[in-house]
Design a protein around this motif. Structure first.
Motif, mmCIF file in Angstrom:
data_model
loop_
_atom_site.group_PDB
_atom_site.id
_atom_site.type_symbol
_atom_site.label_atom_id
_atom_site.label_comp_id
_atom_site.label_asym_id
_atom_site.label_seq_id
_atom_site.Cartn_x
_atom_site.Cartn_y
_atom_site.Cartn_z
ATOM 1 N N LEU A 180 -11.008 2.794 19.243
ATOM 2 C CA LEU A 180 -10.578 3.397 17.975
ATOM 3 C C LEU A 180 -10.865 2.425 16.833
ATOM 4 O O LEU A 180 -10.011 1.634 16.433
ATOM 5 N N LEU A 181 -12.070 2.474 16.301
ATOM 6 C CA LEU A 181 -12.507 1.482 15.312
ATOM 7 C C LEU A 181 -11.784 1.639 13.980
ATOM 8 O O LEU A 181 -11.394 0.651 13.350
ATOM 9 N N GLU A 182 -11.626 2.873 13.515
ATOM 10 C CA GLU A 182 -10.965 3.090 12.224
ATOM 11 C C GLU A 182 -9.522 2.585 12.263
ATOM 12 O O GLU A 182 -9.067 1.858 11.367
ATOM 13 N N GLU A 183 -8.810 2.955 13.318
ATOM 14 C CA GLU A 183 -7.415 2.525 13.451
ATOM 15 C C GLU A 183 -7.325 1.005 13.609
ATOM 16 O O GLU A 183 -6.387 0.370 13.111
ATOM 17 N N GLN A 184 -8.319 0.433 14.297
ATOM 18 C CA GLN A 184 -8.325 -1.017 14.486
ATOM 19 C C GLN A 184 -8.442 -1.732 13.140
ATOM 20 O O GLN A 184 -7.789 -2.756 12.916
ATOM 21 N N GLY A 185 -9.259 -1.192 12.242
ATOM 22 C CA GLY A 185 -9.392 -1.777 10.908
ATOM 23 C C GLY A 185 -8.085 -1.722 10.145
ATOM 24 O O GLY A 185 -7.658 -2.711 9.525
ATOM 25 N N ILE A 186 -7.405 -0.579 10.183
ATOM 26 C CA ILE A 186 -6.143 -0.399 9.460
ATOM 27 C C ILE A 186 -5.092 -1.378 9.966
ATOM 28 O O ILE A 186 -4.414 -2.058 9.183
ATOM 29 N N PHE A 227 -8.116 -10.278 8.507
ATOM 30 C CA PHE A 227 -8.828 -9.576 7.431
ATOM 31 C C PHE A 227 -10.327 -9.528 7.703
ATOM 32 O O PHE A 227 -10.985 -8.526 7.415
ATOM 33 N N GLN A 228 -10.874 -10.604 8.263
ATOM 34 C CA GLN A 228 -12.304 -10.613 8.588
ATOM 35 C C GLN A 228 -12.622 -9.576 9.658
ATOM 36 O O GLN A 228 -13.654 -8.891 9.600
ATOM 37 N N LYS A 229 -11.741 -9.457 10.651
ATOM 38 C CA LYS A 229 -11.934 -8.429 11.685
ATOM 39 C C LYS A 229 -11.870 -7.044 11.063
ATOM 40 O O LYS A 229 -12.678 -6.162 11.390
ATOM 41 N N ALA A 230 -10.887 -6.842 10.176
ATOM 42 C CA ALA A 230 -10.739 -5.538 9.526
ATOM 43 C C ALA A 230 -11.974 -5.197 8.710
ATOM 44 O O ALA A 230 -12.426 -4.042 8.683
ATOM 45 N N MET A 231 -12.546 -6.202 8.048
ATOM 46 C CA MET A 231 -13.731 -5.993 7.223
ATOM 47 C C MET A 231 -14.887 -5.434 8.062
ATOM 48 O O MET A 231 -15.617 -4.540 7.628
ATOM 49 N N GLU A 232 -15.038 -5.936 9.287
ATOM 50 C CA GLU A 232 -16.117 -5.467 10.164
ATOM 51 C C GLU A 232 -16.004 -3.968 10.425
ATOM 52 O O GLU A 232 -16.994 -3.238 10.379
ATOM 53 N N TYR A 233 -14.767 -3.513 10.701
ATOM 54 C CA TYR A 233 -14.570 -2.107 11.048
ATOM 55 C C TYR A 233 -14.640 -1.209 9.817
ATOM 56 O O TYR A 233 -15.284 -0.166 9.837
ATOM 57 N N ILE A 234 -13.962 -1.623 8.726
ATOM 58 C CA ILE A 234 -13.886 -0.762 7.541
ATOM 59 C C ILE A 234 -15.241 -0.670 6.844
ATOM 60 O O ILE A 234 -15.688 0.409 6.465
ATOM 61 N N ALA A 235 -15.914 -1.818 6.693
ATOM 62 C CA ALA A 235 -17.211 -1.831 5.988
ATOM 63 C C ALA A 235 -18.294 -1.087 6.762
ATOM 64 O O ALA A 235 -19.298 -0.676 6.180
ATOM 65 N N SER A 236 -18.090 -0.904 8.062
ATOM 66 C CA SER A 236 -19.113 -0.225 8.879
ATOM 67 C C SER A 236 -19.055 1.286 8.754
ATOM 68 O O SER A 236 -19.896 1.991 9.320
ATOM 69 N N ALA A 237 -18.050 1.808 8.027
ATOM 70 C CA ALA A 237 -17.902 3.272 7.919
ATOM 71 C C ALA A 237 -17.728 3.694 6.459
ATOM 72 O O ALA A 237 -16.681 4.210 6.071
ATOM 73 N N TYR A 293 -12.582 5.181 2.537
ATOM 74 C CA TYR A 293 -13.317 3.904 2.566
ATOM 75 C C TYR A 293 -12.975 3.005 1.387
ATOM 76 O O TYR A 293 -12.618 1.838 1.565
ATOM 77 N N HIS A 294 -13.069 3.512 0.160
ATOM 78 C CA HIS A 294 -12.853 2.679 -1.026
ATOM 79 C C HIS A 294 -11.394 2.220 -1.127
ATOM 80 O O HIS A 294 -11.121 1.059 -1.475
ATOM 81 N N THR A 295 -10.468 3.105 -0.782
ATOM 82 C CA THR A 295 -9.048 2.729 -0.797
ATOM 83 C C THR A 295 -8.790 1.577 0.165
ATOM 84 O O THR A 295 -8.086 0.613 -0.161
ATOM 85 N N ARG A 296 -9.370 1.661 1.351
ATOM 86 C CA ARG A 296 -9.131 0.623 2.358
ATOM 87 C C ARG A 296 -9.820 -0.687 1.988
ATOM 88 O O ARG A 296 -9.294 -1.770 2.251
ATOM 89 N N MET A 297 -10.994 -0.597 1.409
ATOM 90 C CA MET A 297 -11.676 -1.820 0.971
ATOM 91 C C MET A 297 -10.897 -2.503 -0.148
ATOM 92 O O MET A 297 -10.763 -3.737 -0.165
ATOM 93 N N ILE A 298 -10.363 -1.721 -1.079
ATOM 94 C CA ILE A 298 -9.554 -2.298 -2.160
ATOM 95 C C ILE A 298 -8.315 -2.975 -1.588
ATOM 96 O O ILE A 298 -7.969 -4.098 -1.958
ATOM 97 N N SER A 299 -7.638 -2.289 -0.661
ATOM 98 C CA SER A 299 -6.444 -2.864 -0.025
ATOM 99 C C SER A 299 -6.783 -4.164 0.703
ATOM 100 O O SER A 299 -6.039 -5.140 0.638
ATOM 101 N N LEU A 300 -7.927 -4.175 1.379
ATOM 102 C CA LEU A 300 -8.347 -5.369 2.107
ATOM 103 C C LEU A 300 -8.613 -6.529 1.154
ATOM 104 O O LEU A 300 -8.155 -7.650 1.382
ATOM 105 N N TYR A 301 -9.333 -6.266 0.066
ATOM 106 C CA TYR A 301 -9.607 -7.330 -0.908
ATOM 107 C C TYR A 301 -8.317 -7.815 -1.579
ATOM 108 O O TYR A 301 -8.163 -9.010 -1.845
#
Length: 549
Positions: free
Chosen positions: A124-130, A152-162, A168-176
């Motif tokens: 479950l890649l999406e859930e793993q990123g969250i 955060f680096q692990k999350a970046m791999e999963y979120i940025a890949s989709a 996508y943009h909401t999760r990237m903003i939250s990650l940054y």
């Protein structure tokens, strides 16, 4: 999750939940309750897990914390049984958020790890990123900044890949946001300006007001700690002009506490009390004691700094009352955690028992009950696999058929019980020889057995066949009614060659049977291994094995 197998009422409820989810909370809750009621009547974990999960998520979006923990716990119990892994991982994530907000970080971390375990197990890649983002945020809370950045680096791999994901943009903003906050708390400002530029350029154009506010708060925090006072004050003026009660979502609660600290340390009293007045009703409605204490703690510090003794004493008394309540809540939470863990273990034990039983039944269906060898069903499966592998690899494939000489006479005179013992003893010899040389063996039926090898030379095949013949003779099982020797013997026929594209495994079985018959015609108790050329000469034809017309 599909519900095609259910009646129209169930389909209407599930479709109603999905259509109204995050759009019409009242309608979603009504559909969830109707689905749960039906699920309770029918004892259907799939429906109950789906209903409780979406009910919990809707209440979470409404900042309704009164019953959400219990509802998520119920959802998890049923999602585990229904094997709804994506929702199960997300439910564990919600439990982590709830328990973290209540101040119980170790339990929250445990829930996040449960969620990650399901993610890794079921891809479950999406859930793993969250969940990795939330694990990182939790590590920030306890001062483990290096570990937080790893998450955060692990999350970046999963979120940025989709990037095609709607969120996508909401999760990237939250990650940054989290990465910037982490670096600021470490007093490591390297790379933050570049992060802000990326967010401004690639993500904020697609963000809503809530995402923009969260990012603006992180930017303000950075400006404050890095001493960029003018830019900080500019951000504060912007935030104070746009922030409203409608923007106070639970997902941003940590951001608001960070921002209150900035306002307090900056001496921005008007802005501090403006946000305090907005947050206080929300925090009180949530009825989360740890949050109430945290907000009250900021008030106490403000009163003390401004020498407001009466307000200070009143707030300190209320803080003490809240601390007593928090202790009771902690005990209740531990009780729920233990209950949930017990349910997890109960479900897991039941699942393991079922898996063990399924394996036992599968093995039983593929095992000959008399000899314990593979039966004909397992032979069919294994023969296809070995033959196909030999065909693709260009290796020899060897198939041997053997039977017991004059076994009918043995059975008729010694009795079926002794006949069974004889077959068991011979099966032991076959298993020993085949096992020693990486072969596969099975009982074909009656007193017939099959042995198969892949990637062996014809010379080795002859050695194995002869080794088995001698092993059986060494048993020295008496057979006075044999027309050969006064002991039990076997006759063996093996075909060994590289498969051709037009061949099938049962071509090999047929030829091995022909070779066995030729040995019996010449002299029982013997053995013969033949390749394609020898079989053609021996039989005078080779149509089947050569694939010719």
């Amino acid at each position: 999750m599909e519900f095609n197998e259910y009646n129209e009422s169930v389909k209407n409820w599930t479709n109603g939940i999905l259509d109204n989810y995050r759009k019409d909370a009242e309608m979603t809750i009504r559909y969830c309750n109707e689905l749960i009621e039906y699920g309770e009547k029918t004892a259907d974990s799939k429906l109950l897990g789906f209903g409780y999960y979406h009910l919990a998520m809707t209440l979470y979006c409404l900042n309704d914390y009164d019953n959400i923990f219990d509802i998520v716990v119920r959802a998890i119990e049923h999602l585990e049984k229904a094997q709804s892994w994506s929702m199960l991982a997300r439910a564990c994530n919600i439990l982590g958020i709830i328990t973290s907000s209540r101040g119980n970080q170790p339990v929250a971390y445990d829930y996040y790890l449960d969620g990650l375990m399901y993610c890794k197990k079921y891809g479950l890649l999406e859930e793993q990123g969250i969940i990795n983002v939330n694990c990182g945020a939790l590590n920030i809370k306890v001062g483990r900044y290096e570990e937080a950045m790893e998450y955060f680096q692990k999350a970046m791999e999963y979120i940025a890949s989709a990037p095609e994901e709607p969120s996508y943009h909401t999760r990237m903003i939250s990650l940054y946001e989290n990465m910037i906050n982490c670096k600021v708390l470490e007093n490591n400002f390297t790379g933050i300006d570049e992060m802000l530029e990326i967010v401004d350029r690639e993500h904020l154009p697609f963000a809503d007001a809530i995402d923009r506010l969260g990012m603006l708060i992180s930017k303000t925090f950075y400006m404050h700690k890095s001493g960029q006072i003018e830019k900080r004050d500019e951000c504060i003026r912007h935030i104070d002009s746009v922030i409203t009660q409608d923007m106070l979502f639970l997902d941003l609660i940590e951001d608001f506490f960070v921002y209150l600290e900035v306002l307090f340390e900056s001496g921005k009293s008007d802005e501090f009390w403006h946000l305090m007045e907005l947050m206080e009703p929300m925090i009180n409605n949530l009825k989360v004691t740890s949050m109430q204490m945290r907000l009250l703690g900021l008030k106490i510090r403000f009163y003390r700094n401004h020498h407001m003794s009466a307000d200070y004493l009143q707030a300190a008394g209320l803080y003490y009352e809240l601390s007593e309540r928090k202790e009771l809540e902690a005990k209740a939470m531990i009780k729920e955690v233990i209950k949930l863990r017990a349910n997890f273990e109960k479900v897991n034990r039941a699942k393991k028992r079922m898996e063990k039983e399924n394996k036992r039944l599968a093995a039983q269906s593929e095992t000959d009950p008399l000899t314990g060898m593979a039966n004909r069903r397992k032979l069919n499966i294994q023969a296809d696999e070995m033959f196909l592998h030999a065909l693709k690899s260009g290796h020899n494939f060897a198939l041997e058929i053997l039977d017991v000489d004059y076994f009918k006479e043995y059975n008729d005179n010694y009795g079926h019980q002794e006949g069974d013992k004889c077959l068991i003893a011979i099966a032991g010899c076959i298993s020993e020889v085949a096992g020693a040389h990486g072969g596969f063996c099975a009982r074909y039926g009656g007193d017939e057995f099959v042995v198969m090898y892949e990637n062996i030379s014809k010379e080795a095949a002859k050695e194995y066949v002869e080794e088995l013949r001698c092993k059986v003779m060494e048993l020295a099982l008496p057979h006075r009614y044999s027309k050969m020797l006064p002991i039990v013997t076997i006759t063996q026929g093996m075909y060994c060659d590289v498969p051709k594209q037009e061949n099938r495994v049962w071509d090999y079985l047929h030829v091995a049977d022909e070779i066995l018959y030729s040995v019996k015609t010449d002299s029982r108790g013997g053995c013969r291994v033949a390749d394609r050329a020898e079989f053609v000469l021996m039989s005078g034809y080779g149509t089947m094995i050569q694939g010719q017309a």
